[in-house]
Motif scaffolding. Structure first.
Motif, short mmCIF file in Angstrom:
data_model
loop_
_atom_site.label_atom_id
_atom_site.label_comp_id
_atom_site.label_asym_id
_atom_site.label_seq_id
_atom_site.Cartn_x
_atom_site.Cartn_y
_atom_site.Cartn_z
N LYS A 15 1.19 14.78 7.12
CA LYS A 15 -0.28 14.76 7.22
C LYS A 15 -0.90 14.14 5.98
O LYS A 15 -1.86 13.36 6.07
N MET A 16 -0.37 14.47 4.80
CA MET A 16 -0.88 13.88 3.56
C MET A 16 -0.71 12.37 3.59
O MET A 16 -1.61 11.64 3.18
N ALA A 17 0.45 11.92 4.04
CA ALA A 17 0.73 10.48 4.07
C ALA A 17 -0.28 9.76 4.96
O ALA A 17 -0.73 8.66 4.60
N GLU A 18 -0.64 10.35 6.09
CA GLU A 18 -1.63 9.72 6.97
C GLU A 18 -2.95 9.51 6.23
O GLU A 18 -3.56 8.44 6.33
N VAL A 19 -3.39 10.51 5.51
CA VAL A 19 -4.66 10.42 4.78
C VAL A 19 -4.56 9.40 3.65
O VAL A 19 -5.46 8.57 3.46
N ILE A 20 -3.48 9.44 2.90
CA ILE A 20 -3.30 8.49 1.79
C ILE A 20 -3.23 7.07 2.34
O ILE A 20 -3.83 6.15 1.77
N ASN A 21 -2.52 6.87 3.44
CA ASN A 21 -2.45 5.54 4.05
C ASN A 21 -3.85 5.04 4.42
O ASN A 21 -4.19 3.88 4.19
N ALA A 22 -4.67 5.90 4.98
CA ALA A 22 -6.01 5.52 5.40
C ALA A 22 -6.91 5.20 4.21
O ALA A 22 -7.74 4.30 4.27
N GLU A 23 -6.73 5.93 3.11
CA GLU A 23 -7.65 5.80 1.98
C GLU A 23 -7.19 4.86 0.87
O GLU A 23 -8.02 4.35 0.12
N MET A 24 -5.89 4.62 0.75
CA MET A 24 -5.41 3.85 -0.40
C MET A 24 -4.70 2.55 -0.05
O MET A 24 -4.25 1.83 -0.95
N ALA A 25 -4.62 2.21 1.21
CA ALA A 25 -3.84 1.05 1.64
C ALA A 25 -4.29 -0.26 0.99
O ALA A 25 -3.47 -1.15 0.78
N GLU A 26 -5.55 -0.39 0.66
CA GLU A 26 -6.07 -1.64 0.10
C GLU A 26 -6.26 -1.60 -1.41
O GLU A 26 -6.87 -2.50 -1.98
N THR A 27 -5.75 -0.59 -2.08
CA THR A 27 -6.04 -0.42 -3.51
C THR A 27 -4.98 -0.98 -4.45
O THR A 27 -5.20 -1.02 -5.66
N ASN A 28 -3.82 -1.39 -3.93
CA ASN A 28 -2.73 -1.90 -4.78
C ASN A 28 -2.43 -0.95 -5.94
O ASN A 28 -2.50 -1.33 -7.10
N PRO A 29 -2.07 0.30 -5.62
CA PRO A 29 -1.92 1.28 -6.70
C PRO A 29 -0.59 1.20 -7.43
O PRO A 29 0.40 0.70 -6.92
N VAL A 30 -0.64 1.76 -8.64
CA VAL A 30 0.57 2.11 -9.35
C VAL A 30 0.76 3.60 -9.09
O VAL A 30 -0.17 4.39 -9.27
N VAL A 31 1.93 3.97 -8.61
CA VAL A 31 2.22 5.35 -8.27
C VAL A 31 3.17 5.92 -9.31
O VAL A 31 4.22 5.33 -9.59
N PHE A 32 2.79 7.06 -9.87
CA PHE A 32 3.63 7.73 -10.86
C PHE A 32 4.13 9.05 -10.29
O PHE A 32 3.35 9.90 -9.90
N CYS A 33 5.43 9.18 -10.28
CA CYS A 33 6.07 10.45 -9.95
C CYS A 33 6.16 11.24 -11.25
O CYS A 33 6.67 10.74 -12.25
#
Length: 185
Positions: free
Chosen positions: A30-48
């Motif tokens: 469910k989180m992934a669905e929301v993140i996909n909808a909101e961040m798909a166009e942002t070209n993010p750097v993701v930090f674990c």
């Protein structure tokens, strides 16, 4: 000094299961669905955030269907203890995120000292925007900053000492398939 394995096993045997593996996996989807909808166009750097965010990141990232750069950072207050101390940086980010969106993936938002410090670090180092995804948001009124809220939360959690899915008990049980509360804590 290594932990007493009999004690570590007993902690798991007596623990209360708060969320099953299936419930955690559903929350991550469910989180992934929301993140996909909101961040798909942002070209993010993701930090674990290591080590706690490792398992959650490994489950979440394959569900994100957009281009991103992945890196890690390691900041801790716990050092295999059950209560936090001062923030200690083991590894700062090595990928440039100046003028970029950043998504920080961590296991838990408890009091928020570590996550707050990481967010501040990213802002001061030039991130355009900083977003946070946590698997668990612990429900209590001891947050370091009352305004600190994760942008994406998988599961709410009661105020107990928990482990599993990256969260540990004295360095152990990060690998537990589910989220468990230590008996009496």
């Amino acid at each position: 000094m290594s932990a007493d394995l009999a004690h570590i096993r007993q902690v798991m045997a007596e623990a209360d299961c708060l969320y099953t593996d299936e419930q955690v996996e559903a929350a991550i989807a469910k989180m992934a669905e929301v993140i996909n909808a909101e961040m798909a166009e942002t070209n993010p750097v993701v930090f674990c955030v290591m080590n706690g965010g490792l398992i959650f990141s490994g489950k979440l990232l394959p569900k994100l269907n957009f281009p991103l750069e992945l890196s890690y950072l390691h900041a801790t207050r716990y050092r295999n203890e059950t209560s936090g101390g001062d923030l200690f940086w083991k590894a700062k980010p090595e990928v440039s995120f100046i003028d970029r969106d950043v998504l920080i993936i961590d296991d838990i938002l408890d009091e928020g000292h570590t996550l707050g410090a990481i967010i501040d670090f990213c802002h001061h180092a030039g991130a355009r925007a900083v977003h946070t995804a946590v698997l668990v948001d612990k429900d209590h009124d001891r947050k370091a900053r009352p305004d600190l809220k994760a942008d994406y939360v998988g599961l709410p959690c009661i105020d107990r000492y928990i482990f599993g899915y990256g969260m540990d008990y004295k360095g152990y049980w990060r690998n537990a398939a589910g989220i468990f509360a230590v008996k009496g804590m």
